[in-house]
Design a protein around this motif. Structure first.
Motif, PDB file in Angstrom:
ATOM      1  N   ARG A 109       0.826  -1.218   0.000  1.00 57.06           N
ATOM      2  CA  ARG A 109       0.000   0.000   0.000  1.00 57.06           C
ATOM      3  C   ARG A 109       0.859   1.266   0.000  1.00 57.06           C
ATOM      4  N   TYR A 110       1.938   1.236   0.768  1.00 54.97           N
ATOM      5  CA  TYR A 110       2.828   2.396   0.834  1.00 54.97           C
ATOM      6  C   TYR A 110       3.408   2.706  -0.546  1.00 54.97           C
ATOM      7  N   LYS A 113       0.742   4.117  -2.845  1.00 56.36           N
ATOM      8  CA  LYS A 113       0.414   5.486  -2.450  1.00 56.36           C
ATOM      9  C   LYS A 113       1.473   6.487  -2.928  1.00 56.36           C
ATOM     10  N   ASN A 179      -1.262   8.704  -6.802  1.00 57.13           N
ATOM     11  CA  ASN A 179      -1.693   8.125  -5.528  1.00 57.13           C
ATOM     12  C   ASN A 179      -3.130   7.648  -5.700  1.00 57.13           C
ATOM     13  N   ASP A 181      -5.228   6.380  -3.625  1.00 56.27           N
ATOM     14  CA  ASP A 181      -6.125   6.858  -2.564  1.00 56.27           C
ATOM     15  C   ASP A 181      -6.605   8.273  -2.867  1.00 56.27           C
TER      16      ASP A 181
END
Length: 195
Positions: A109-110, A113, A179, A181
């Motif tokens: 996830r990092y 992102k 990103n 998100d």
């Protein structure tokens, strides 16, 4: 198994399976021995004696294949930690395969992102090092390229809503590091604005 034929190689394999279960449960120092007890009619009982030992922690976490993001940054994302002088106080350094899997998801996830859409974890390995009395965890990654946003446009097909009026709801701008998100949040903001 009960009422089965006795085989010393089967007993050895069973002892190794028991040790392996303990290793996977965070008890790498567990030892297993066996003995037989003679019974009438030529039968025997097999008795396994298990010394569970103490919980064994993670001595080292190695991240391999990372170039853009440092291994220390990635280790700080993880809930699993390396053993240190505070190990007697904490439990985050106890080896748990499920926790390592969730840590891999945090790393993934990092990267996503921070614009690494092609990121993937190539492999993960945990080996118990008897000399160090702890686990050595190695996570192999492949970062891929970092992507940036080329352009952002709003196209409205609603007669009463102009594309220009929706531009203020955009939080993603050309040149930003991609990103996922942030793109989702922008879509939610546009939906609220149109509503």
């Amino acid at each position: 198994r009960s009422r089965g034929a006795y085989s010393s190689s089967t007993i050895q394999a069973d002892m190794e399976r028991i040790r392996d279960l303990y290793r996977r449960g965070g008890r790498g120092d567990a030892s297993v021995t066996s003995r037989t007890v003679s019974l009438p009619n030529g039968r025997i009982d097999v008795v396994f004696t298990i010394d569970e030992g103490s919980k064994t922690g993670v001595k080292t976490i190695n991240i391999v294949g990372n170039k853009a993001i440092s291994a220390s940054t990635l280790r700080n994302l993880m809930t699993t930690t390396e053993m240190n002088y505070l190990s007697w106080l904490k439990t985050s350094d106890v080896y748990d395969p499920d926790k390592i899997s969730s840590d891999q998801e945090l790393i993934r996830r990092y990267y996503l992102k921070n614009g690494y859409a092609d990121f993937r974890i190539v492999g993960s390995d945990a080996v118990y090092d008897a000399a160090q009395k702890g686990w050595v965890v190695t996570i192999s990654v492949e970062e891929g390229a970092q992507y940036r946003v080329g352009s952002v446009n709003v196209e409205s097909r609603l007669p009463d809503v102009s594309s220009a009026s929706l531009q203020k709801a955009l939080s993603v701008k050309a040149g930003d590091v991609y990103n996922g998100d942030q793109v989702e949040k922008t879509v939610e903001a546009l939906t609220r604005e149109v509503a």
